[in-house]
Every structure is written in C-alpha cells, then in structure tokens.
Design an enzyme around this catalytic site. Sequence first.
Site, mmCIF file in Angstrom:
data_model
loop_
_atom_site.group_PDB
_atom_site.id
_atom_site.type_symbol
_atom_site.label_atom_id
_atom_site.label_comp_id
_atom_site.label_asym_id
_atom_site.label_seq_id
_atom_site.Cartn_x
_atom_site.Cartn_y
_atom_site.Cartn_z
ATOM 1 C CB SER A 122 -0.937 -0.057 1.207
ATOM 2 O OG SER A 122 -1.975 0.857 1.083
ATOM 3 C CG ASP A 285 -6.859 -4.030 -2.846
ATOM 4 O OD1 ASP A 285 -7.692 -3.121 -2.673
ATOM 5 O OD2 ASP A 285 -5.649 -3.900 -2.598
ATOM 6 C CG HIS A 315 -5.869 -2.256 0.559
ATOM 7 N ND1 HIS A 315 -4.911 -2.360 -0.428
ATOM 8 C CD2 HIS A 315 -5.387 -1.347 1.458
ATOM 9 C CE1 HIS A 315 -3.910 -1.537 -0.143
ATOM 10 N NE2 HIS A 315 -4.178 -0.924 0.998
HETATM 11 N N1 LIG Z 1 -5.061 -1.126 7.353
HETATM 12 C C1 LIG Z 1 -4.035 -0.461 6.596
HETATM 13 C C2 LIG Z 1 -4.586 -0.161 5.247
HETATM 14 C C3 LIG Z 1 -3.872 0.867 4.439
HETATM 15 O O1 LIG Z 1 -3.048 0.212 3.550
HETATM 16 C C4 LIG Z 1 -3.584 0.767 7.333
HETATM 17 O O2 LIG Z 1 -4.360 1.278 8.106
HETATM 18 O O3 LIG Z 1 -2.451 1.176 7.175
#
Ligand SMILES: N[C@@H](CCO)C(=O)O
Length: 351
Positions: A122, A285, A315
């Site tokens: 991410s 995702d 995701h």
């Molecule tokens: N759960 C993750 C998702 C974001 O990629 C976060 O809060 O960083």
Amino acid sequence: MRLAFETWGRLAPDRSNAVLVLHALTGDSHVAGPAGPGHPTPGWWDGLVGPGLALDTDRWFVVAPNVLGGCQGSTGPSSPRPGGPYWGGDFPFLTQRDQVAAEAGLADALGIDRWALIVGGSMGGMRALEWAVSYPERTDALLLLATTAAASAEQIAWAGVQLHAVRSDPHWHGGHYHDTGRGPHAGLGLARRIAHVTYRSEPELQLRFGREPQGTEDPWHGGRYQVESYLDHHAAKLVRRFDAGSYVVLSEAMNNHDIGRGRGGVRAALRRVTARTLVAGVGSDRLYPPSQQAELAAGIASADHLRLIDSPYGHDGFLIEVEQVAALVGELVHRDSSPPAPEPRRHRPLP
Ligand SMILES: N[C@@H](CCO)C(=O)O
Ligand SMILES: CC(=O)SCCNC(=O)CCNC(=O)[C@H](O)C(C)(C)COP(=O)(O)OP(=O)(O)OC[C@H]1O[C@@H](n2cnc3c(N)ncnc32)[C@H](O)[C@@H]1OP(=O)(O)O
C-alpha cells in the site's frame, strides 16, 4: 527532523544483508514483536520477521522506519517545533519522495549502501517503488504489494472524502489543535470508518455481518447493525493511537504519489528499476485493484509475472495473509541460495 526505526538481526560485516520494510498508512516501525511501551499494537507482520521465518533474523538485518510525517516517533505534525509548541497545521506538505529521501539519510547513517530487499504494501509499496526508481543502485530486490504507480482518481476521491471528514471537525483548527486538549477525534473516526470499508471486500462484510443487529440493539429504534458497530470499533481504536494531523499529511502524500512525475511518465520511470522484482496484488482488493499491480509488473523489466494473494479480505489481505507474503519474500531472498519456500497455506477461513 527525526526518524524512529526498529531493527532485528545483525548487520553483516560486508553490510550485504540489510532488508528495508516499509509500513502502510497507519502502520509504524513495529513490524514484529508484542505490544508494549511505545508499541500500541503487536507487530503488524509478526509472522514474517524472526528466527526461522521468511525474514530470518539469524540471516537478515531488518530495518523498519516510521514514516516521516507519522506519529509513532518520527517527526510529524504532533512533534514539537523549534520556537513553537507543535508543528500542527504548519507541518510541510510532503511527497513520497521526501519520505524516501529521509529514509536514504537513515540508510546512510546506518552505513547501508544497498538493500538486499525492500518490501512494502500500500503506502509502503509506494515508498518501496520510489526507492527502486530514485536509487536503483541501492535496491537489489523489491517486493511490491497491493500498491500503485500513481494514485488513481478513485483513490484520491476516497482519501479526499476522508480529508474533508477530518478538516470538517470543529476541533481541527487548521491542524493547530495539539495544545488545545481536544483533537478532531470525530473527524478522524469518520475518516477511518470510510477507509475501513474500502480496506475490506463486499463479500467479506456480507458473510461476516449480513443484516445482523449488534447484540440486543434494534436498528429500527436507534440501534446499530453489526457492521456499524465493527466500524465504530475500528474508528475508536485508530483515534486512540493515531494523530489526525499525520493522517492528513500522509493521505495527501499518497494522493500526490505519481512515480512518473518529472520523469517522463510512469512507463519511463518504471524502466529505471533494476531490482529483481515481484509484484503482488490481492484478488479481492477494491481499493488498489490488481490492474494497478499488473501495470507495475508489465512496466518493470526486471519483474516476474504478477502474483495474486488469494484472500477474501480485500486490501487488508496484504496485512492478514502473512504466510502468502512470506512465500513471496522467500521466493525473492532464497532464489539463489536456499531451497524454495514451502507452498503457502490457504488463507484462514472467514468467521
Ligand atoms: N489497514 C491499513 C490499510 C492501508 O493500507 C492501514 O491502516 O495502514
Ligand atoms: C502496515 C500497516 O499499516 S499495519 C496497520 C496497523 N494496524 C491497523 O491498521 C489496525 C487496524 N486494523 C486493520 O487494519 C485490520 O483490522 C487488520 C488488517 C490489522 C486486522 O484484520 P483482522 O485480523 O481481519 O481484524 P478485523 O478487521 O476482523 O477486526 C477485528 C476486531 O474487530 C472487532 N469486532 C468484530 N466484530 C465486531 C462488532 N460487531 N462490533 C465491534 N467490534 C467488532 C473484534 O473484536 C476485533 O477487535 P480487536 O482488534 O480490538 O481485538
């Protein structure tokens, strides 16, 4: 500025065994280990780093910084400011490139010329990619998970709604709230609720919660559905451990992420990557759809074909399916020297 970081294992005398792990939006440097003082949550990839694990700390020296602009030890809006109490709303606008430049300073300070592997998911994947494009000579191998070459209109839109939620809170005060005794907690909680829906998949939410009411609450008379209670829970947890100003700075940095900016576009930028690369997405995702990782795998000449993490969780699958992530790490780091990593077990079943 200050960067907080944690390390596991020992740097080899020839400095060839350093691995950089980069966290996502609300993560921190605590990749592995229990919760404790300074660590509000247990390690977010606990099954990945440690003796005998994919990032075997008997072999690898693992480094995980808290991102610049964050709130878990690195300088961010909640940090004291020279000549004033806190940075607050005056904290500078950041890009992933600024954050990676800061991390390059950390590598220099640790005497690490090149990373044997950089891994991130991410937002962490954005920085991992930025490392491989900015410093190809310092990146031997690269694992990109559930990330993108450039934030899409949809991703900017979701983050933009969340930025509005935080800034609409009457306690936001343009970001200058750190010495008021009250923060924009309602706005941050609303932002997290919105975000958390995008982090999970529609079938998972339906299977887990369906139309069930929360306990004895009656949704027809002011009570909540289970899924609403679940989002309330995640909102409250984030508000307890995360700073709204950091959430804004980091969300803006994700929105301005474009690996091709000033480099002749995405395709030209991806051609700079020389690291042995694996790119993986999560099939379910909806926030970072696998088409984005397909673009990365196709554009990076040294990348193997796109991998898919099999998960119903959307995701967040890159955080939850640790065994599948471990298999990908194993594939990259053991390629020359060890037997192949074991087949990943299937994801844990839905409750
Ligand atoms: N759960 C993750 C998702 C974001 O990629 C976060 O809060 O960083
Ligand atoms: C690299 C990084 O950025 S790491 C990010 C660091 N950590 C976080 O972001 C924490 C926020 N959480 C998440 O993002 C995700 O929950 C993950 C990926 C960390 C974990 O996912 P999962 O293991 O699937 O947990 P899940 O989303 O099911 O949440 C479980 C929690 O919901 C609670 N819950 C479940 N149903 C309900 C309900 N109906 N009402 C209230 N709470 C509920 C559980 O009690 C549990 O609480 P706890 O976490 O306080 O123990």
